[in-house]
Write a protein that holds these residues in place. Structure first.
Motif, mmCIF file in Angstrom:
data_model
loop_
_atom_site.group_PDB
_atom_site.id
_atom_site.type_symbol
_atom_site.label_atom_id
_atom_site.label_comp_id
_atom_site.label_asym_id
_atom_site.label_seq_id
_atom_site.Cartn_x
_atom_site.Cartn_y
_atom_site.Cartn_z
ATOM 1 N N GLN A 38 4.322 53.313 -29.754
ATOM 2 C CA GLN A 38 3.209 54.257 -29.890
ATOM 3 C C GLN A 38 3.355 55.086 -31.168
ATOM 4 O O GLN A 38 4.444 55.615 -31.450
ATOM 5 N N ARG B 61 1.729 59.982 -34.436
ATOM 6 C CA ARG B 61 0.599 60.903 -34.586
ATOM 7 C C ARG B 61 -0.192 61.039 -33.293
ATOM 8 O O ARG B 61 -0.961 61.974 -33.124
ATOM 9 N N GLN B 62 -0.027 60.082 -32.383
ATOM 10 C CA GLN B 62 -0.768 60.142 -31.116
ATOM 11 C C GLN B 62 0.063 60.774 -29.993
ATOM 12 O O GLN B 62 -0.416 60.903 -28.869
#
Lengths: 251, 355
Positions: free
Chosen positions: A66, A69-70
């Motif tokens: 993942q 930034r998320q």
């Protein structure tokens, strides 16, 4: 849980010399990686990038696939524990300083389970006699042990440590090395910046060397040669292996 | 053996927490005792019994007026403002990691003074009366003071956002803005009439009798919820106190927490200064002294500072009434006179420890 850092470029500002160019790194569960390099080479910068405190100019950082930034900071704090180079604490009891490692899980009131974890960490690092002393008045070495205890109670899958033994005596260094190996054996991914090559050799499963903005991966102890170390540090040095231990002499 | 050690560790922590609650209880009791003393001392020929009954509206007409309408207001104002300013000081010092920070660090007091001075000068807010200098349009003056305090907060927080609320930027911008408003006040006062100038200067004296009951309710409605938010933020403030990097690595949104802390601390200062004038040193000295006595844990430091702030302001207000019989000294001046030597003592002992 793996942390992957791919083709990272980083400079503190456009006017300044880049710290990293096309740097890649992977932290794998159960492995201890040691980051070596001269002062100012960018070791702490890499830790800050991995902690999400700095943003790369180019490249990606992913946690279990993942994109960083998320991921919310509060989520990241549950996955990555950090031990800074020179920890500083407010004037509170040591036990409270250690319990702060549970902040991502218990943002308002600590639960009995948090206290239990703090007790375990205190016991593992032999901090019982200091538990109710003012954390701000501890020596540098004691502060490093408290910072490590805080990282342990955080229960994160990844541990990042910046010179965790720089102020420790021999006994405490041995204790800390044992704890880090134990944590790795439980499946944690560990990255430690170290200056002491002999200690690094004893601790690491793999190495990353910072040489002129480039990050060189040394996948095992056997590949850590004199030539590589000479390039990394820019000095003439000799290494000698004796009973599986590495000894370094500077010329 | 190990189990015994861990039991001791746990029981010591329980004892520590119990002691903290006991101290909070003692301070709450002290606050009530000082409030009662403040209501009853200096009885103007009234009997103690009459005064005591007057607290519940059952005394003589004279006692009811003195206790409920006059002293009751200033006691409530002292408690609310003292608690608010002191807790705000603790939050400012923690969020800015600066022991010199106070509720006025963002230039709120200076901007409120400028607003009040403008209202006194241009809306004829000041007057001489038979009883001395007075503020003839208190609502306009208070409104202007509040308006300019909010303006200062918005300017500083807006500017600080550009640099991600770096503590040194916030503190230095606050000092600069405070100096700007101070200079503007001086400039406006230079052109003022004698009456307006005297009224403007008079307004800056902290005066707990100035607030009406309606204003005290507004103070309560603003300050008490802010104190509750401070308590909720306190574990995160503890992390910020150990450095932005550490706090961020523990999942704290440092910029947001700092913004909320600064905004609410400044809001408390804005309403307090607007309604009762400048009360110096409470917000600077009390959190400092408490931090040295009980430690830096904001979960505990904030409520203790708040209670001690209320007690000290009640005490100073009582002194302001009884030191010179028949004259009310400005309580803002008294807090500074008492607070300054304590603060210097702290600075000197800190230097000794560091040296």
């Amino acid at each position: 849980m793996s942390l992957v850092f791919t083709n990272i470029d980083f400079a503190y500002s456009k006017k300044e010399k880049p710290i990293l160019k096309q740097a890649s790194l992977e932290l794998k569960p159960g492995r201890i990686a040691v980051l070596l390099g001269n002062n100012g080479a960018g070791k702490t910068t890499i830790l800050r990038l991995l902690l999400g405190l700095l943003k790369p100019n180019l490249g990606t950082i992913t946690l279990d696939g993942q994109d960083y930034r998320q991921i919310k900071r509060s989520q990241l704090a549950k996955q990555i524990a950090y031990v800074p180079q020179s920890p500083s604490f407010a004037n509170s009891p040591v036990i409270d300083a250690i319990l702060m490692g549970r902040l991502p899980y218990s943002p308002h009131i600590y639960k009995p389970a948090d206290l239990k974890k703090a007790e375990e960490a205190i016991s593992r690092l032999s901090l019982q006699s200091l538990a109710y002393q003012d954390a701000s008045h501890l020596s540098g070495g004691e502060k490093q042990k408290v910072a490590l205890a805080r990282a342990l109670v955080n229960d994160a899958n990844i541990m990042l440590l910046d010179e965790p033994t720089s102020a420790l005596d021999v006994k405490a260094t041995k204790e800390v090395m044992g704890i880090l190996k134990e944590e790795a054996s439980k499946g944690k991914a560990i990255l430690a910046c170290l200056h002491d090559i002999e200690l690094a050799y004893r601790l690491a499963d793999e190495f990353y060397l910072l040489i002129e903005e480039r990050l060189i991966h040394i996948p095992n102890k056997q590949s850590l040669t004199e030539e590589v170390l000479q390039r990394a540090y820019g000095v003439d040095l000799k290494i000698k292996l004796l009973d599986g231990e590495l000894f370094v002499s500077y010329l | 053996m190990e189990k015994d050690a861990s039991l001791t560790l746990l029981s010591r922590r329980q004892k520590l927490i119990r002691n903290r609650y006991i101290l909070l209880g003692v301070l709450l009791l002290l606050l009530l005792v000082f409030a009662l003393l403040s209501l009853l001392v200096d009885n103007h020929g009234l009997s103690w019994g009459d005064e005591f009954l007057a607290i519940f509206g059952q005394g003589s007409h004279e006692a009811n007026v003195i206790i409920r309408n006059i002293r009751g207001r200033r006691v409530l104002a002292a408690i609310v403002v003292g608690m608010g300013l002191s807790a705000s000081g603790a939050v400012m010092q923690s969020t800015l990691k600066n022991p010199m920070a106070s509720p006025s660090t963002l230039g709120v007091s200076e901007s409120a003074t400028f607003g009040a001075t403008l209202a006194i000068l241009f809306l004829s807010g000041g007057a001489f009366s038979s009883s001395g200098i007075s503020i003839s349009s208190p609502y306009a003056v208070t409104g202007f003071a509040f308006l300019f305090s909010v303006l200062a907060i918005l300017i500083i927080l807006g500017l600080s956002k550009i640099k991600g609320f770096a503590p040194e930027i916030v503190a230095l911008s606050g000092v600069a803005l405070g100096m700007l408003f101070q200079a503007l006040t001086n400039l406006v006062q230079y052109f003022a009439s004698d009456t307006a100038l005297a009224s403007a200067v008079y307004w800056t004296f902290g005066d707990l009798t100035r607030a009406t009951y309606e204003q005290i309710y507004i103070l309560m409605a603003v300050i008490f919820p802010c104190l509750l938010v401070f308590l909720l933020l306190s574990p995160k403030l503890n992390a910020i106190e150990e450095g932005d990097e550490t706090a961020k690595s523990l999942g704290v949104n440092v910029g947001l927490i700092r913004f909320i802390g600064l905004l609410l601390a400044s809001l408390i200062t804005a309403v307090s200064v607007s309604f009762v004038g400048i009360i110096g040193f409470i917000g600077l000295v009390i959190p400092q002294v408490m931090k040295r006595l009980i430690g830096a844990d904001n979960r505990y430091l904030i409520p203790v500072s708040a209670l001690v702030g209320g007690i000290v302001l009640l005490f100073c207000d009582l002194l302001s009434r009884i030191l010179l019989s028949g004259t009310n000294l400005p309580v803002g001046a008294l807090t500074a006179i008492i607070g300054a030597p304590i603060f210097i003592y702290i600075l000197l002992t800190n230097r000794r420890r560091n040296g």
